[in-house]
Design an enzyme around this catalytic site. Structure first.
Site, PDB file in Angstrom:
ATOM      1  N   HIS A   8       0.351  -0.820   0.033  1.00  0.00           N
ATOM      2  CA  HIS A   8       0.281   0.351  -0.376  1.00  0.00           C
ATOM      3  C   HIS A   8       0.794   1.282  -0.151  1.00  0.00           C
ATOM      4  CE1 HIS A   8      -2.773   3.435   1.906  1.00  0.00           C
ATOM      5  NE2 HIS A   8      -3.826   1.765   1.503  1.00  0.00           N
TER       6      HIS A   8
ATOM      7  N   ASP B 169       3.151  -5.091   8.151  1.00  0.00           N
ATOM      8  CA  ASP B 169       2.051  -4.090   7.402  1.00  0.00           C
ATOM      9  C   ASP B 169       0.831  -5.022   8.142  1.00  0.00           C
ATOM     10  OD1 ASP B 169      -0.345  -2.683   6.741  1.00  0.00           O
ATOM     11  OD2 ASP B 169       0.397  -1.952   4.977  1.00  0.00           O
TER      12      ASP B 169
ATOM     13  N   GLN C  46      -4.342  -5.057   7.361  1.00  0.00           N
ATOM     14  CA  GLN C  46      -5.589  -5.594   6.355  1.00  0.00           C
ATOM     15  C   GLN C  46      -5.478  -7.385   7.102  1.00  0.00           C
ATOM     16  OE1 GLN C  46      -7.657  -5.188   4.200  1.00  0.00           O
ATOM     17  NE2 GLN C  46      -6.953  -3.246   3.454  1.00  0.00           N
TER      18      GLN C  46
ATOM     19  N   LYS D 168     -10.171  -0.481  10.458  1.00  0.00           N
ATOM     20  CA  LYS D 168      -9.932  -1.561   9.762  1.00  0.00           C
ATOM     21  C   LYS D 168     -10.714  -2.976  10.497  1.00  0.00           C
ATOM     22  CE  LYS D 168      -7.209  -0.305   5.995  1.00  0.00           C
ATOM     23  NZ  LYS D 168      -8.022   0.223   5.149  1.00  0.00           N
TER      24      LYS D 168
ATOM     25  N   CYS E 278      -4.836   2.474  -3.634  1.00  0.00           N
ATOM     26  CA  CYS E 278      -3.799   3.422  -3.639  1.00  0.00           C
ATOM     27  C   CYS E 278      -2.768   2.588  -2.917  1.00  0.00           C
ATOM     28  CB  CYS E 278      -4.006   3.357  -1.140  1.00  0.00           C
ATOM     29  SG  CYS E 278      -4.784   4.255  -1.189  1.00  0.00           S
TER      30      CYS E 278
END
Lengths: 415, 152
Positions: free
Chosen positions: A132, A209, A212, A235, A373
């Site tokens: 991202h 990261d 998600q 999220k 993104c």
């Protein structure tokens, strides 16, 4: 075909879950809402909304400051939220949990602070082609500032990392490897444990990261052995504007501050200022107290439903969506990795994703259309944009049927 | 809602998007400008040939959604031959048609009439940028002689 009994877990009930999310009862353009844009942000259960309201109604005060009852209660709630997040990620110590605005701020914090401490001219940072923008741009800025070099693990046509390339990218100058646990654009779940082990063998630190992944998979930062892990509350059924950076204490305690201000100092004089230990060192100013409390309530809710039951339900939805969408002539799924979270990116012949998004919206179906993104991913597949349906614990196969019906209608309009 | 959707995707618009008019590169253009919408990645380039202060010829190239392509195509038809100040006034009228509360829906002249089919876009605020992207590029080409126009 799975219709009603969706989950392998006997206790999981999608209708009970849906009851917990007030927004799911609303209609859009006269149709029941089918919210399939969860990779952008998830909806919030009543428990999260209640926790935020309860804080403001009963004990709103600044934390760690004033000698009065409300401040004590607010501080207790805020620090309990930190403990909840430490438990959720299985951090060894709540002091390794830094509240930030979200993954974007978490990565910028590491790029700035770890960067200042450890990364200089000629040093190297490794990311992947599926990141991202929030896990690309902070590193590009750092490289511009310092003269460090950014290297990129490529992906194959399915959207899997080409892991054989990683050893060639690692060397004595590699300071940090920063990769996503799960791709927002392709759905790919990466073998992060393997990446972490390879990076550590080369002497590099690792940031994952988890924006998600956090709502779909169980995360254990100690088992993974990562140095940093970043998540965004919104999220994973929590509020916007709050997230967590997990950092190994040994690293955090040596890193310089990110923002300067109140709360993060030990002593301020005109001769100089000394800073507190983590996490306070990295939480300058009044934090998002209500946000942290709301995020902890989201974690409590996730755990009450059960992460494994949620994952099983979402796997069923992903299989169903993949099968139903693949059956549409002229529809191409982008991202067919071996392991995927509940995200399906796709293009439809002769229908631009943006038009598709509008036509689906008119039928109550909310999806994302665009570059997600992740423009380098789009370039990799020679696309400008895709449509993306992303599922969460409250979605149903009926909603996927609505998506499929909407796509067929759009194709007829443009035939 | 479905009538709003039908208003947005009128047959004329789908036809223009699939068969855009004046859709080619103009090698001997006097001015070119690119319009780019970072939100969705749509990109159009507008080419102009000027004679005195008139738009003697206009064409465009690019890739985008149906609204973007149809609007660019209809734009070329409605501004071809116009004086540049007149074309700018037409953009203002068209922009108002899509954005202000009570717009003048009557096109200023006969040549401008095809623009009215895009009035349905006003029901979809997020799509207004799609419909105005080529116009922003045209304005940049006319007023600055070229460059990149962004809807942001």
């Amino acid at each position: 075909m799975h219709r009603s009994s969706l989950s392998s877990s006997p206790s999981f009930s999608v209708s009970a879950v849906r009851q917990a999310f007030p927004i799911l009862a609303r209609q859009v353009h006269g149709r029941p809402l089918a919210y399939l844009d969860n990779a952008a942000t998830t909806q919030k259960p009543r428990a999260v909304l209640d926790a935020i309201e309860h804080y403001y109604v009963t004990c709103n005060a600044n934390v760690h400051r004033s000698p009065h009852r409300l401040s004590e209660e607010a501080t207790h709630a805020y620090e309990s939220a930190r403990q909840t997040m430490a438990r959720f990620l299985n951090a060894a110590d709540p002091a390794e949990i830094i509240f930030v605005r979200g993954v974007t701020e978490a990565i910028n914090l590491v790029a700035t602070s770890f960067g200042q401490w450890r990364i200089g001219r000629g040093d190297e940072i490794v990311i992947s082609e599926m990141e991202h923008h929030s896990n690309i741009v902070p590193w590009q800025l750092l490289c511009e500032r310092t003269g460090a070099i950014l290297r990129v693990i490529p992906i194959d046509d399915h959207g899997d990392l080409i892991l054989d390339e990683l050893p060639k990218l690692l060397n004595a100058r590699t300071r940090l490897v920063a990769v996503t646990h799960m791709s927002n654009a392709l759905g790919t779940i990466n073998p992060v444990k393997q990446i972490i082990d390879m990076a550590h063998a080369a002497g590099a630190a690792v940031l994952i990261d988890g924006a998600q992944a956090a709502s779909h998979t169980r995360i254990d930062v100690q088992a993974l052995g990562c140095d940093f892990y970043a998540i965004s509350g919104h999220k994973m059924y929590g509020p916007t504007g709050i997230g967590v950076l997990y950092g190994r204490r040994e690293l955090l305690s040596q890193m310089p501050p990110y923002h300067g201000g109140g709360e993060m100092i030990e002593q301020v004089t005109w001769q100089g200022t000394t800073f507190r230990e983590p996490p306070a060192r990295f939480e300058a100013g009044t934090p998002d107290i209500a946000g942290a409390i709301g995020l902890a309530a989201a974690v409590d809710y996730l755990e009450s439903v059960g992460l494994d039951a949620i994952a099983a339900h979402e796997d069923t939805l992903l299989d169903y969506a993949t099968r139903e969408l693949s059956a549409i002539d002229g529809l191409r799924i982008i991202g067919t990795a071996k392991r995927k979270g509940p995200v399906v990116s796709f293009t439809v012949e002769d229908v631009h994703p943006h038009d598709l998004g509008t036509i689906l919206d008119a039928q109550g179906v909310a999806i994302r259309a665009g570059h997600h993104c992740a423009q380098p991913v789009m370039h990799r597949y020679d696309l400008v944009a895709t449509a993306r349906a992303s599922m969460a614990m409250y979605n149903t196969t009926e909603e996927i049927d609505a998506l499929v019906g909407g796509i067929r209608r759009a194709m007829e309009m443009f035939r | 809602m479905n009538s709003e959707l039908d208003d947005l995707y009128r047959e004329v618009i789908i036809d223009h998007s699939r068969h855009p008019r004046h859709f080619h590169v103009m090698e001997d253009a006097d001015a070119t400008a690119e319009g780019f919408n970072p939100f969705c990645g749509d990109r159009v380039t507008v080419y102009l040939k000027k004679q005195d202060d008139r738009l003697a010829d206009i064409s465009f190239q690019g890739k985008g959604c149906a609204i973007c392509m149809a609007s660019a195509s209809i734009m070329t038809q409605t501004v071809r031959g116009r004086r540049t100040d007149d074309a700018l006034r037409l953009f203002d009228w068209f922009h108002n048609l899509l954005t202000v509360d009570q717009p003048s829906t009557q096109p200023p002249d006969e040549q401008a009439e095809p623009l009215a089919v895009l009035a349905g876009v006003r029901q979809f605020p997020i799509r207004v940028k799609c419909a105005t992207l080529a116009w922003h590029a045209l304005k940049t080409a006319m007023t600055r002689g070229g460059g990149v126009a962004s809807t942001e």
